[in-house]
Design an enzyme around this catalytic site. Structure first.
Site, PDB file in Angstrom:
ATOM      1  N   GLU A   4      -7.160   8.635   6.391  1.00 17.56           N
ATOM      2  CA  GLU A   4      -7.612   9.167   7.783  1.00 17.56           C
ATOM      3  C   GLU A   4      -8.163  10.583   7.642  1.00 17.56           C
ATOM      4  O   GLU A   4      -7.635  11.427   7.931  1.00 17.56           O
ATOM      5  CB  GLU A   4      -6.798   8.955   8.456  1.00 17.56           C
ATOM      6  CG  GLU A   4      -5.912   7.857   8.664  1.00 17.56           C
ATOM      7  CD  GLU A   4      -4.789   7.620   9.459  1.00 17.56           C
ATOM      8  OE1 GLU A   4      -4.201   6.451  10.310  1.00 17.56           O
ATOM      9  OE2 GLU A   4      -4.187   8.459   9.999  1.00 17.56           O
ATOM     10  N   TYR A  15      -4.952   1.035  15.594  1.00 11.02           N
ATOM     11  CA  TYR A  15      -2.853   1.197  16.546  1.00 11.02           C
ATOM     12  C   TYR A  15      -3.406   0.866  18.422  1.00 11.02           C
ATOM     13  O   TYR A  15      -2.893   0.569  18.675  1.00 11.02           O
ATOM     14  CB  TYR A  15      -2.935   2.612  16.925  1.00 11.02           C
ATOM     15  CG  TYR A  15      -1.849   3.180  14.714  1.00 11.02           C
ATOM     16  CD1 TYR A  15      -0.906   1.942  15.093  1.00 11.02           C
ATOM     17  CD2 TYR A  15      -2.555   3.734  14.134  1.00 11.02           C
ATOM     18  CE1 TYR A  15       0.242   2.514  13.277  1.00 11.02           C
ATOM     19  CE2 TYR A  15      -2.369   4.068  13.044  1.00 11.02           C
ATOM     20  CZ  TYR A  15      -0.932   3.539  13.003  1.00 11.02           C
ATOM     21  OH  TYR A  15       0.011   3.183  10.832  1.00 11.02           O
ATOM     22  N   ARG A  45       0.913  -0.994   0.035  1.00  9.83           N
ATOM     23  CA  ARG A  45       0.050   0.287   0.154  1.00  9.83           C
ATOM     24  C   ARG A  45       0.944   1.399  -0.369  1.00  9.83           C
ATOM     25  O   ARG A  45       1.601   1.476   1.089  1.00  9.83           O
ATOM     26  CB  ARG A  45      -0.933   0.253   1.466  1.00  9.83           C
ATOM     27  CG  ARG A  45      -1.824   1.042   1.393  1.00  9.83           C
ATOM     28  CD  ARG A  45      -2.625   1.099   2.983  1.00  9.83           C
ATOM     29  NE  ARG A  45      -3.350   2.595   2.135  1.00  9.83           N
ATOM     30  CZ  ARG A  45      -3.323   3.382   3.513  1.00  9.83           C
ATOM     31  NH1 ARG A  45      -2.815   2.714   5.058  1.00  9.83           N
ATOM     32  NH2 ARG A  45      -4.010   4.556   3.277  1.00  9.83           N
ATOM     33  N   HIS A  80      -3.002  10.462   0.812  1.00  8.34           N
ATOM     34  CA  HIS A  80      -2.993  10.469   2.341  1.00  8.34           C
ATOM     35  C   HIS A  80      -2.402  11.694   2.637  1.00  8.34           C
ATOM     36  O   HIS A  80      -0.879  11.859   2.788  1.00  8.34           O
ATOM     37  CB  HIS A  80      -1.430   9.851   1.856  1.00  8.34           C
ATOM     38  CG  HIS A  80      -0.839   8.882   3.224  1.00  8.34           C
ATOM     39  ND1 HIS A  80      -1.259   7.448   3.993  1.00  8.34           N
ATOM     40  CD2 HIS A  80      -0.647   9.129   5.155  1.00  8.34           C
ATOM     41  CE1 HIS A  80      -1.054   7.270   4.626  1.00  8.34           C
ATOM     42  NE2 HIS A  80      -0.645   8.415   5.736  1.00  8.34           N
ATOM     43  N   GLU A  84      -3.560  -0.498   8.113  1.00  6.86           N
ATOM     44  CA  GLU A  84      -2.623  -0.212   8.638  1.00  6.86           C
ATOM     45  C   GLU A  84      -2.845  -0.432  10.428  1.00  6.86           C
ATOM     46  O   GLU A  84      -3.626  -0.511  11.131  1.00  6.86           O
ATOM     47  CB  GLU A  84      -2.211   1.608   9.142  1.00  6.86           C
ATOM     48  CG  GLU A  84      -2.094   2.662   7.837  1.00  6.86           C
ATOM     49  CD  GLU A  84      -1.821   4.102   8.297  1.00  6.86           C
ATOM     50  OE1 GLU A  84      -0.947   4.583   9.483  1.00  6.86           O
ATOM     51  OE2 GLU A  84      -2.203   4.528   7.410  1.00  6.86           O
ATOM     52  N   ASN A 115      -7.511   1.106   9.515  1.00  6.79           N
ATOM     53  CA  ASN A 115      -6.273   1.733  10.300  1.00  6.79           C
ATOM     54  C   ASN A 115      -6.389   1.702  11.708  1.00  6.79           C
ATOM     55  O   ASN A 115      -7.052   2.262  12.775  1.00  6.79           O
ATOM     56  CB  ASN A 115      -5.471   2.980  10.347  1.00  6.79           C
ATOM     57  CG  ASN A 115      -5.160   3.405   8.442  1.00  6.79           C
ATOM     58  OD1 ASN A 115      -5.019   2.284   8.307  1.00  6.79           O
ATOM     59  ND2 ASN A 115      -5.063   4.367   8.658  1.00  6.79           N
TER      60      ASN A 115
END
Length: 461
Positions: free
Chosen positions: A168, A304, A78, A123, A361, A302
């Site tokens: 995002e 985290y 990606r 991005h 991600e 994504n």
């Protein structure tokens, strides 16, 4: 010309990067300035005054980097396109051919090495020329983005199947206009933040048919940074704060994409707090929500960490004591909470009936560097990836439709406002010499991809 890769049954094991974070060559071959060029060159915006002018110099070293990907064994990569490499000021009618040629070569080399390209159009590094006209607060930016997506898909659509419109949007709209941590660096501008979020989502819906018309068999999605959130205590203050967090972080994007509406609680709360006026909510035009909800082929996620939410509207000593036990943290200060990934996948299936989820991600920052033998023992990173992949396996076994995992990041890079102080990569980069040194996590991922454990993902329900 290299043939595109098409195999729907194979789980996508990949790595991820983004253009401004790794490419460098900021003024090479006709590239114009992006909002991040201007932001990073503004004193006080980025730690240590770091910029992405050189970064990892991937623009000149992409051959070397793709060989490292091939050796790693990933079947997918990606990356994002630098918008100002294609349209240097954003409003031109003619593309910058040298910029387009770079991505042409990149895609061909990926395919030559049996790596499927996952291309992200935006991005965050939009042309500064568009920001000068109001950026994403300006509805006209939507048409410029659609034009950009049209030309990219017309040129690369014969080889690229997998497309991501935006990465995002919360970071652009909230961190750019509420926290001031990303371009354009404004604070507490809720009206502009909401306009930005809407225009990003609307441009996503509008560009899908352009990509589909140019790229046969294409799959188009959007990537959201999402998490699960819980109140830090049982107090009504924390519960209320957690509800607000959820609507501004998650539901502001999920509700219009999947239910053709915006969360009423968000607008009601902002009006009650006098952070917006009723006239600020006229940005949604007739037909907009239908366009935003244009069917996508996958949702990029994504993840985290989770959110543990504490109210900032009451003094700490008056509020109830926190009852949540936090886990260990990464060097970035983010809690490690793998179960949150499972919880999130479950929520997306149950609440939004998402039919195809790809983890675009997932990763962690640790500062481990090379020893005298150039070995980098980053055991904590290995444990992070192992624990999160385990949660994906549990979800898949329950029938949750997850079809890919992209480790963030392929290599250490420019980490936005943190500059080069945070290292997420599977590969260590010496930012003075640009030497690449694979970490132990690189070799762990390499072995995992070859393992029988990995093959079980291709037998998902």
């Amino acid at each position: 010309m290299v043939e595109k890769i098409q195999n729907e049954k194979i789980f996508n094991w990949g790595v991820a990067t983004s253009s401004y974070q790794i490419e460098g060559a900021h003024d090479t071959d006709g590239r114009g300035p992006s909002v991040w060029d201007v932001f990073s060159h503004t004193k006080g915006r980025v730690k240590n005054g770091d910029t992405g002018d050189i970064a990892c110099d991937h623009y000149n070293k992409f051959y070397e980097d793709i060989i490292l990907m091939k050796d790693l064994g990933v079947n997918s990569y990606r990356f994002s396109v630098s918008w100002p490499r294609i349209f240097p000021i954003g409003t031109e009618q003619k593309i910058n051919q040298k910029g387009m040629d770079f991505y042409d070569r990149l895609v061909d080399m990926l395919l030559e090495n049996n790596i499927t390209p996952f291309l992200t159009l935006n991005h965050w590094d939009m042309p500064q020329g568009l920001e000068d006209l109001g950026g994403w607060t300006n509805r006209e930016t939507i048409e410029h983005f659609v034009k950009y997506g049209h030309y990219m898909s017309r040129r690369l659509g014969d080889r690229v199947i997998d497309w991501i419109t935006h990465n995002e949007p919360w970071c652009i709209s909230f961190l750019g206009y509420i926290e001031g941590l990303k371009p354009p660096g404004l604070k507490n501008e809720w009206a502009k933040s909401l306009h930005t979020a809407h225009h990003l989502l609307l441009s996503h819906g509008k560009v899908i048919p352009e990509i589909k018309s140019n790229a046969k068999d294409s799959k188009v999605g959007i990537t959201l940074n999402l998490n699960t959130a819980i109140p830090a205590s049982n107090s009504e203050h924390d519960k209320k704060a957690c509800d607000f967090y959820d609507v501004q972080f998650n539901k502001l994007y999920l509700e219009p994409l999947y239910n053709q509406k915006y969360p009423e609680l968000l607008f009601k709360s902002l009006l009650q707090k006098n952070l917006i006026k009723q006239s600020d909510l006229t940005f949604v035009k007739a037909g907009d929500l239908e366009t935003v909800a244009t069917k996508t082929d996958f949702l990029g996620v994504n993840y985290y960490s989770r959110g543990v939410i504490r109210s900032n509207e009451i003094e700490e000593e008056i509020n109830d004591k926190p009852i949540v036990d936090l886990g260990p943290k990464t060097d970035f200060g983010w809690e490690i909470y793998p179960q949150g990934l499972y919880d999130l996948l479950k929520r997306l299936q149950v609440e939004y009936n998402v039919q195809n989820i790809i983890i675009t991600e997932n990763g962690c920052s640790y500062s481990d560097g090379p020893d005298e033998n150039k070995a980098i023992n980053d055991k904590k990173r290995i444990e992070y990836h192992k624990s999160h992949i385990k949660q994906i396996q549990i979800a898949i076994n329950e029938g949750i439709p997850c079809t890919g995992y992209f480790a963030w990041s392929f290599m250490d890079n420019f980490e936005w406002a943190e500059g080069y102080s945070q290292r997420f990569g599977l590969i260590w980069v010496d930012f003075e010499t640009l030497e690449r040194i694979p970490k132990e996590s690189y070799y762990w991922y390499q072995n995992f991809i070859k393992s029988k454990e990995m093959s079980a993902f291709n037998e998902r329900k």
